[in-house]
Design a protein around this motif. Structure first.
Motif, short mmCIF file in Angstrom:
data_model
loop_
_atom_site.label_atom_id
_atom_site.label_comp_id
_atom_site.label_asym_id
_atom_site.label_seq_id
_atom_site.Cartn_x
_atom_site.Cartn_y
_atom_site.Cartn_z
N GLU A 34 -6.29 -5.24 16.40
CA GLU A 34 -5.11 -4.88 17.18
C GLU A 34 -5.31 -5.36 18.61
O GLU A 34 -6.26 -4.97 19.28
CB GLU A 34 -4.93 -3.35 17.19
CG GLU A 34 -4.55 -2.78 15.84
CD GLU A 34 -4.28 -1.28 15.91
OE1 GLU A 34 -4.81 -0.61 16.81
OE2 GLU A 34 -3.53 -0.79 15.05
N ILE B 292 -7.83 -6.00 24.10
CA ILE B 292 -8.07 -5.39 22.81
C ILE B 292 -7.27 -4.10 22.80
O ILE B 292 -7.42 -3.27 23.69
CB ILE B 292 -9.58 -5.10 22.58
CG1 ILE B 292 -10.41 -6.37 22.78
CG2 ILE B 292 -9.80 -4.50 21.20
CD1 ILE B 292 -10.11 -7.51 21.83
N ARG C 183 -6.76 2.78 21.32
CA ARG C 183 -7.97 2.89 22.13
C ARG C 183 -8.00 1.93 23.32
O ARG C 183 -9.02 1.81 23.98
CB ARG C 183 -9.20 2.65 21.28
CG ARG C 183 -9.31 3.71 20.22
CD ARG C 183 -10.43 3.45 19.29
NE ARG C 183 -10.37 4.42 18.22
CZ ARG C 183 -11.26 4.49 17.25
NH1 ARG C 183 -12.26 3.64 17.22
NH2 ARG C 183 -11.14 5.40 16.32
N GLU D 183 -7.01 2.13 26.17
CA GLU D 183 -7.37 2.78 27.45
C GLU D 183 -8.85 3.16 27.51
O GLU D 183 -9.36 3.43 28.59
CB GLU D 183 -6.57 4.07 27.67
CG GLU D 183 -5.11 3.85 27.98
CD GLU D 183 -4.26 4.02 26.73
OE1 GLU D 183 -4.77 3.78 25.62
OE2 GLU D 183 -3.09 4.40 26.88
N VAL D 184 -9.52 3.26 26.36
CA VAL D 184 -10.90 3.74 26.39
C VAL D 184 -11.84 2.65 26.92
O VAL D 184 -12.62 2.87 27.83
CB VAL D 184 -11.36 4.22 25.01
CG1 VAL D 184 -12.85 4.57 25.03
CG2 VAL D 184 -10.54 5.43 24.60
N TYR D 185 -11.75 1.47 26.36
CA TYR D 185 -12.66 0.41 26.80
C TYR D 185 -12.05 -0.48 27.88
O TYR D 185 -12.75 -1.28 28.49
CB TYR D 185 -13.16 -0.41 25.61
CG TYR D 185 -14.12 0.36 24.74
CD1 TYR D 185 -15.44 0.53 25.15
CD2 TYR D 185 -13.72 0.96 23.56
CE1 TYR D 185 -16.34 1.26 24.37
CE2 TYR D 185 -14.61 1.69 22.78
CZ TYR D 185 -15.92 1.83 23.20
OH TYR D 185 -16.80 2.56 22.44
N ASP E 1 -10.47 -3.16 27.96
CA ASP E 1 -10.91 -4.54 27.79
C ASP E 1 -9.67 -5.44 27.88
O ASP E 1 -9.12 -5.84 26.86
CB ASP E 1 -11.61 -4.64 26.43
CG ASP E 1 -12.38 -5.93 26.26
OD1 ASP E 1 -12.42 -6.73 27.21
OD2 ASP E 1 -12.93 -6.13 25.17
N LYS F 47 -14.43 -8.70 26.51
CA LYS F 47 -15.74 -8.26 26.02
C LYS F 47 -15.76 -8.25 24.50
O LYS F 47 -16.76 -8.54 23.88
CB LYS F 47 -16.06 -6.87 26.55
CG LYS F 47 -16.29 -6.82 28.04
CD LYS F 47 -16.72 -5.40 28.44
CE LYS F 47 -16.19 -5.03 29.82
NZ LYS F 47 -14.79 -4.55 29.79
N GLY F 48 -14.62 -7.92 23.91
CA GLY F 48 -14.55 -7.85 22.45
C GLY F 48 -14.04 -9.14 21.82
O GLY F 48 -13.46 -9.12 20.73
N ALA G 182 -15.41 -11.34 20.22
CA ALA G 182 -15.94 -11.60 18.87
C ALA G 182 -14.94 -11.15 17.81
O ALA G 182 -14.85 -11.74 16.74
CB ALA G 182 -17.27 -10.88 18.68
N LEU G 183 -14.15 -10.12 18.12
CA LEU G 183 -13.17 -9.61 17.16
C LEU G 183 -12.09 -10.63 16.87
O LEU G 183 -11.42 -10.56 15.84
CB LEU G 183 -12.52 -8.33 17.70
CG LEU G 183 -13.46 -7.13 17.89
CD1 LEU G 183 -12.75 -6.01 18.64
CD2 LEU G 183 -13.95 -6.63 16.54
#
Lengths: 697, 697
Positions: B586, B605, B609, B611-613, B615, B636-637, B639-640
Motif C-alpha cells: 500500500e 509507504i 500505518r 503516520e507511524v513510520y 516514510d 526507507k521502505g 525494498a517493498l
C-alpha cells in the motif's frame, strides 16, 4: 589487579638509553612519576638514566610485582618464562607482532598466554600502550614524555581503550587540549588476558574513578560484563567498534576479536544502563558530562524538559530543532518563572522558551542577566535541564565565568553550555566553565545529544535478577527432555508451536491433515476462512516456497489452493489447516544465543516486512516485566501497539508473559538455540503465535 | 544589488566617536578597508575619526549610493525619507527593534518598507549585522574591529545568515579560528526586503563566490529560490532553522517568519540539488569541503566507494561503521592496487580496506609511506574517495604536510583528513592541509557525514522544466471547469476518484448504492469478496468512523456489515461497493500546496500505518520521471517496491505516470488544494487508487 596500578616495584624489560625509542620513553616516564623501585633490564647495559640495569629479570633483587615488556615479539615467551620463575604476578606486554598480524602472531600470543597461566601471571596486552594514572603520575607506557608531562589533568574519568596505536594518539590529544579530566587510562591492545571486564570490575571499586569510559570491539566475557554493569554503581560509557558488517570484518581482521550482533549488543548495554557513543570524542563528551554528577529528575512518564537560554534567536531555534529530534522537550515555564523573567526582561520582549537573554543584557549588563535569569530557570520545578548559549567575547568583552556563574554550580540539574567565540576568549571560558563543573561544547548537536544521553538512564535501575518465573519449573524439565529427544536441528511449524503451547503460550489452533479430504474436514471443523500450510521438513521460509495460502473462504478456494500446492515445485509431505485470524498488528518475537552475551529475547514489528524496517529490540534473558516495557518503548512503531486508529491496545501483561517465558526457556533449556515467532499476531489485544520455528543446538 | 557590495560612496547614519559602541565600530571598520568616500552623519558632531560629519544625509555632497543606518528604531523612518530624498538606492538598517520584538516593531518595519518602496530604495535588514567582503576588506557591520582585522581569510565561500546577533558571533568564531575561507558574509536579519533569494541570484553571478552557504528560517520566495538553485551552477548549502514543531514556534515568535512543512522543504531542496546541514559548523564543514572543487565520480548505480587510510585499526573500524551508516561503501581494492600495496607493506600485514599504513611506516618512514600508499589508492579506478587518518605529532615528530602530500592535491577525487594530536601539532597541520586544498576534521562522524554529503548530488543535474505532459491539455481545461463548479471544499471518495479517473488514472471500480438491495446487487455484479463503504459528506477519516468494511466474502457477511454500518453512530447517506483487491504493498500519494514553494507531490509507504513510520518524500510540481525515481530511492521502505519476498515489483512507468499527472494537475488547476490517495494499492505491479479525497481551495 592491584599490582598493575600500584606495583611495589617495576622491572622494565627492553629498557634502552637510545633516545626517541619506546624503551627509552618507557624508562623516562617511570622516572618522572613512579615512586617505587625501577629496575631496567637489558643485557647490553649496566646502567641507564642513572639506574642500575640488570641482564635479565631473574637477576633483579628488589621487590618487583610488575614487569613491563618491550622487546621484539619472538623474544617475549622466553622473557615471560623468566618472569614466571621470578614470581612476578603482573606483566604488561607493550610490544606488537601478535594476534593482530595474523596466524603466526596469534600462535605466539597463545604460547605467551599458556606460559602466563602456568606461571600464575596476569598479562596486560600485548600490542598495547599500557596505562596512565593521572593523580599518581604513573605512566607505564611508551608514550613520549613530552606528550603528557605538562598536560596531566587529573579527574574522575577512567578510560579503557582496546587498540594498539590509537590509545596514545587519543590520550595525547585529550591531555594536551585539556578535554578530559582523567583518573586512569588503560590501553589493553589485544587483551589476551586482562580485558575490559577485569578493568570494569576494578574501576567499580576504585575510589578515584567516578565514570568509566571505554572503546572496545568485542566483549569476550559479555555476560559477566553485563552483570557488573547492571549493578549501576557508576556511569559507564561504551563506544563499540565494529557495528557494521564492514566494520565487523575490519574488527575480525585487525584485532581478531568477534564482533557480536550489533542490535543485540546495543540492547544488552541499554538493559544494563550503559551509555553508548558512536565516535571517540562523543564518548569523551558523554563521560566528562557524567563526571559532573548532575542529578536527572525527569518525570518518569514524560520527556525531559529543557530550557534554552540564549543570546541568539537563531541558535535557540536550531537547538529546539535538535531537542525535538533527540526526544527531549522544550520546557513550558511555570507562571512564577514567567513572572520573574518578565520583570527581568524589557517589557517589549515576550518571555518564551528558548529564553532570549539579549534584551535583558542590554538593560542590566551581563552579571544580573545571567545570574537572575539562570536562577529563575533553575528553581522552576517544570525545568529538568538547561542549555546555555554563550558568546565568549575577547579583550574588554571577555566573560568571566567565575564572576557570572558562581554559586550556580550548586544546582543538581544538568546545565550544559554551548560556547562560541574568538579564539582568545573561547578556550579560557571553556576551561573556566569546566573547572566550575559545567561541561562546554562547541556544536549544538553535540550538546543536545549528550544531554539526551545523560537522561537515557536514571540512577538506581532495577537489577536484573532471574524473575520468579511465570512457568512451573517442571515444565522446563519436561521441555529439556523433549528437546533433547529431537534428532533434527530444525523443528517445523507444527512441532514448534506444540512446544510453545507446552510452555503455556497461546498459539493458533491447527489440525494436521494428510490429504485433501483431511484438509476439507479440518476446515469444516474450524469454519471458514482458513489458512492452508504445507509441511516440508527442514524448510523454514514457507512464504517464498509457496507453502502458505491465506484467507481461503470456501471449500472451492481451499481445494484450488490444495491442488496448486500439491502440484507445485515444493510438494509438501503433509498439511496444516488453521483458522484465519484477523489481528490488528503483526509482531515478531524470538530468542537467540549470542556467543559473548548468551541467550537474548527479541521483540519487533513483524510480518513479512520485519526485514524492511528492522524495527526490533533485544534484551538479554531472563527478562523482567520492566525490560518488556522498555523494549516496547524503544520500538519506532510502538504506536501500533498502543491502540492505533481505533484498534485494541496490546495487553502488556500478556505480551510480557510471552517474552518472560521465552526468555526463561532460553535461560533454562540449553538445547534451544533459536526461536522465531513470526507473526505473533495481536488479536483483540492478545498476542497469538500464528507461525513459529525453533532451531536446536 | 551591486550598490550594497561595491558602493560608490557610503553614508553612515548614527556614526559616533564614543568607543565600544556599534556606531563607532561601524565607522572604524569603514576606515580600515573601504576605499570610497565615507560620510558620517550625526547632527551632534562636525568631525569623527578625522572625517567630516554631516547633520543629515541630504547634506552629504559626495556620490553616495549606500546608506548604513544605526539609529534607534523609532528614528529610522525619518532617516529613510531623507535617503529617499537624497536618491540613495541601497540602505542597510542594522538597528534592532522591528518585527522581532512584536506587533509594534512589525508595524514600524512595515512603515519603513513602504517608504523604501515609494523612494525606490532596497532595504537590507533591519536587525542585522550587515556584510563583509573578505577580499576587498569591506566591513559594513558594527562588528568590533578586533574581531576581524587580523583574521580575514579570503576564499570562495559566501555566507548568508538570517539572524540578528548570531551572525557576528558566528563570523568572529569562523574568522579567528580560521575555519572558513570567506568570500562575502551577509547578515540579513529580518530580511524585510533583501532576502536569501536576492543574494543567491547575486552570488550565482559573483566571480569570487564558488560556494554559497546559508542559515535561513523561511523561504518567503521559495519557488524562485528553487528555480535559481535548480540551475546547479554553484554548490549551495542550507541550514534551515525551525524544522521541529517547537522550532517552528520559536521561528514564528522570533523572526516572524513562516517556517514551511519540513519534509516538503527538504524534498524541494533535494530536488534542486541543494546540500543540507543540521547545525552551524556542519554547514561550514560542508561548504569548505565543496569549496575545494573535488570531482565526484561515483558510479551512477552504486554507493560511493571509499578507502580509509589509517594509522590505527580501531579508528579504521569506527570509520567503517560510520561509512555503512551513511550509505557509503568500503571500496574493494583492485588487484593492481593490492599488488602495489603488498610491495609497500611488510609481508606479514594483509592488505585490506581500511588500509593500515603503520607497518609500512615502520618500514619506510612517513614520506614513502604516505606518498606511495596514497598514490596507489588515488589511481585505483575502484576508489571514489579517500579518508586519511593522521596523528599530527609535535616537536621532532611533527608531520610536514607540504613535504608529504605535495602533488597529491592535483587529484580530482575527494581526499578528506581526520586529524588528531597534541595541540602544538594539530592546528599547524590542519591549516597546512587546508592550504593545500584538503579539508581536515577532528571527528570521524563529521568527516564521513561531509563525504556522504558531497556525494549526494552530481554536477549538472537535470533542470526541472515543465514535463511535456502525459495528459491532454484539454483534460486540465475540463477539470478546471469541473472543480470550479463544486460548492463544497471537500470531495468525497466517489467524487474524488471520478476526478482521478478523468485525469487518466486507474482507480478501483465501484458501484454506488442507496440501500441494502442495491448493495447486494452491486456485489453480485463484481463477485465476492467486496468492500462496503459508507458515504458521509465532509467526513474524511472513514476508518475511525466505522464506514469501511473490508473483505466481505458472502452475501451474509455483506448484509451484516451493512446493518452494522446503517445502525452505527455515523449513519451514511449512501454506499459504495467495490471489489476487494489483493495487493502487494500500500502506497500513499498526493499533492499539497506550500505557501512558500507552491504545489508539491508526495509519495510514501501508505495504508493506515502511514503516520507511524512517516516514510514519505516530497518533490515540487511539476515532477519528471527522474524526480519520481529519486523519490522511490529515498523511501526507507523502498525494498517493498522492488519485488520484496517474491512479489511483483512496482511498474515504475505506471507509478511515474501517477505522480507526473498528479503534479501536472496541481500545477495547472489552481482550485485543487490537496489530494490524498491512500491507499494507492500495488496490484501485480500496477498502482490502483483504492481510496482518495480531494480538497479544493
Amino acid at each position: 589487579m592491584k599490582f598493575f596500578f600500584e606495583p611495589k616495584g617495576v622491572a622494565l624489560i627492553g629498557a634502552t638509553p637510545k633516545p626517541h625509542t619506546g624503551g627509552h620513553s618507557l624508562l623516562t616516564n617511570l622516572t618522572l612519576g613512579y615512586d617505587g623501585p625501577i629496575c631496567p633490564v637489558n643485557p647490553r647495559y649496566h646502567e641507564i638514566l642513572g639506574l642500575r640495569c640488570y641482564p635479565e629479570v631473574t637477576a633483579v633483587p628488589n621487590p618487583v610485582d610488575l614487569a613491563i615488556i618491550f622487546v621484539p615479539a619472538p623474544a617475549v615467551p622466553a622473557v615471560l618464562e623468566q618472569c614466571a620463575a621470578r614470581g612476578i604476578p603482573g606483566v604488561i606486554i607493550e610490544s606488537g607482532g601478535f594476534a593482530e598480524v595474523g596466524p603466526e602472531g596469534r600462535a605466539l600470543q597463545e604460547r605467551c598466554l599458556e606460559i602466563a597461566r602456568r606461571g600464575g601471571i596476569r598479562i596486560w596486552g600485548p600490542n598495547c600502550m599500557g596505562l596512565i594514572d593521572s593523580r599518581k603520575r604513573y605512566v607505564f607506557s611508551f608514550l613520549s614524555p613530552d606528550a603528557w608531562q605538562d598536560n596531566l589533568n587529573p579527574g574522575g574519568v577512567s578510560l579503557i581503550v582496546q587498540s594498539g596505536l590509537l590509545a596514545g594518539g587519543f590520550m595525547t590529544t585529550l591531555m594536551s587540549h585539556k578535554i578530559l579530566r582523567l583518573a586512569k587510562a588503560c590501553s589493553i591492545g589485544n587483551k589476551c588476558d586482562v580485558d575490559e571486564t577485569d578493568l570494569l570490575e576494578f574501576f567499580l571499586d576504585d575510589e578515584e574513578t567516578k565514570v568509566i569510559a571505554m572503546y572496545v570491539e568485542s566483549f569476550p566475557r559479555g555476560r559477566r560484563f553485563f552483570e557488573l554493569a547492571s549493578q549501576r554503581r557508576k556511569p559507564i560509557v561504551v563506544l563499540k567498534g565494529g557495528k557494521s558488517a564492514a566494520g565487523a570484518r575490519a574488527a575480525a581482521s585487525h584485532t581478531a576479536s568477534l564482533a557480536g550482533n550489533q542490535a543485540l549488543v546495543r540492547g544488552a548495554l541499554d538493559q544494563a544502563g550503559v551509555y553508548q557513543a558512536d565516535d571517540f570524542f562523543e564518548l569523551v563528551d558523554l563521560a566528562r558530562t557524567l563526571e559532573k554528577g548532575f542529578e536527572r529528575t525527569a518525570p518518569p512518564a514524560g520527556k525531559p524538559r529543557v530550557v534554552v537560554f540564549t543570546f541568539s534567536g537563531a541558535a535557540g531555534i536550531v537547538t529546539a530543532d535538535h531537542l525535538e529530534a533527540s526526544g527531549l522537550a522544550l520546557a513550558e515555564l511555570s507562571p512564577a518563572t514567567r513572572e520573574r523573567l518578565e520583570k527581568w526582561s524589557p517589557s517589549w520582549m515576550p518571555v518564551n522558551n528558548p529564553v532570549d537573554f539579549w534584551p535583558a543584557m542590554e538593560k542590566h549588563g551581563p552579571e544580573i542577566t545571567y545570574r537572575e535569569g539562570l536562577a529563575a530557570l533553575l528553581e522552576d520545578p517544570e525545568v529538568d535541564a538547561i542549555i546555555v548559549h554563550l558568546f565568549a567575547g575577547f579583550g574588554v568583552w571577555f566573560l568571566d565565568a567565575e564572576k557570572l556563574f558562581h554559586g550556580l554550580n550548586k544546582t543538581p540539574k544538568p546545565v550544559l553550555f554551548w560556547v562560541m567565540g574568538h579564539e582568545q576568549g573561547y578556550q579560557p571560558l571553556r576551561l573556566a566553565l569546566e573547572e566550575m563543573g559545567f561541561p562546554a561544547f562547541n556544536e549544538i548537536q553535540r550538546v543536545v545529544q549528550v544531554l539526551a544521553g545523560i537522561f537515557e538512564f536514571r540512577a538506581g535501575g532495577e537489577s536484573p535478577a532471574v524473575p520468579k518465573g511465570c512457568a512451573d519449573p517442571e515444565i522446563f524439565q519436561a521441555l529439556k527432555i523433549r528437546t533433547e529427544a529431537f534428532r533434527e536441528p530444525v523443528l517445523d511449524e507444527g512441532e514448534s508451536k506444540k512446544l510453545l503451547r507446552e510452555l503455556g503460550l497461546k498459539v493458533v489452533p491447527e489440525i494436521p491433515a494428510e490429504d485433501l479430504s483431511g484438509v476439507l474436514a479440518a476446515a469444516q471443523e474450524f469454519g471458514y476462512p482458513v489458512v492452508l500450510k504445507g509441511r516440508s521438513p527442514g524448510l523454514v521460509h514457507k512464504t517464498e516456497a509457496g507453502l502458505i495460502r491465506l484467507d481461503l473462504h470456501t471449500p472451492e478456494q481451499l481445494q484450488a489452493a490444495f491442488r496448486e500446492m500439491a502440484g507445485g515445485p515444493n510438494m509438501p509431505v503433509s498439511y496444516l489447516v488453521q483458522p484465519q485470524l484477523k489481528g490488528d498488528v503483526e509482531l515478531i518475537a524470538g530468542i537467540v544465543r549470542d556467543p559473548q552475551f548468551g541467550p537474548a529475547v527479541m521483540l519487533g514489528i513483524g510480518g513479512v516486512r520485519a526485514e524492511v524496517y528492522r524495527d526490533v529490540v533485544f534484551r538479554l534473558a531472563p527478562v523482567t516485566r520492566r525490560d518488556v516495557e522498555e523494549m516496547v518503548s524503544k520500538l519506532k512503531g510502538r504506536a501500533l501497539l498502543e491502540g492505533f486508529r481505533g484498534t485494541t491496545p496490546v495487553d502488556l501483561d500478556l505480551l510480557a508473559d510471552w517474552l518472560i517465558r521465552l526468555g526463561e526457556l532460553s535461560w533454562r533449556v540449553d538445547a534451544v538455540q533459536e526461536i522465531d515467532v513470526n507473526p505473533l499476531l495481536v488479536v483483540q489485544g492478545e498476542p497469538i503465535a500464528v507461525d513459529a520455528s525453533i532451531v536446536l543446538r
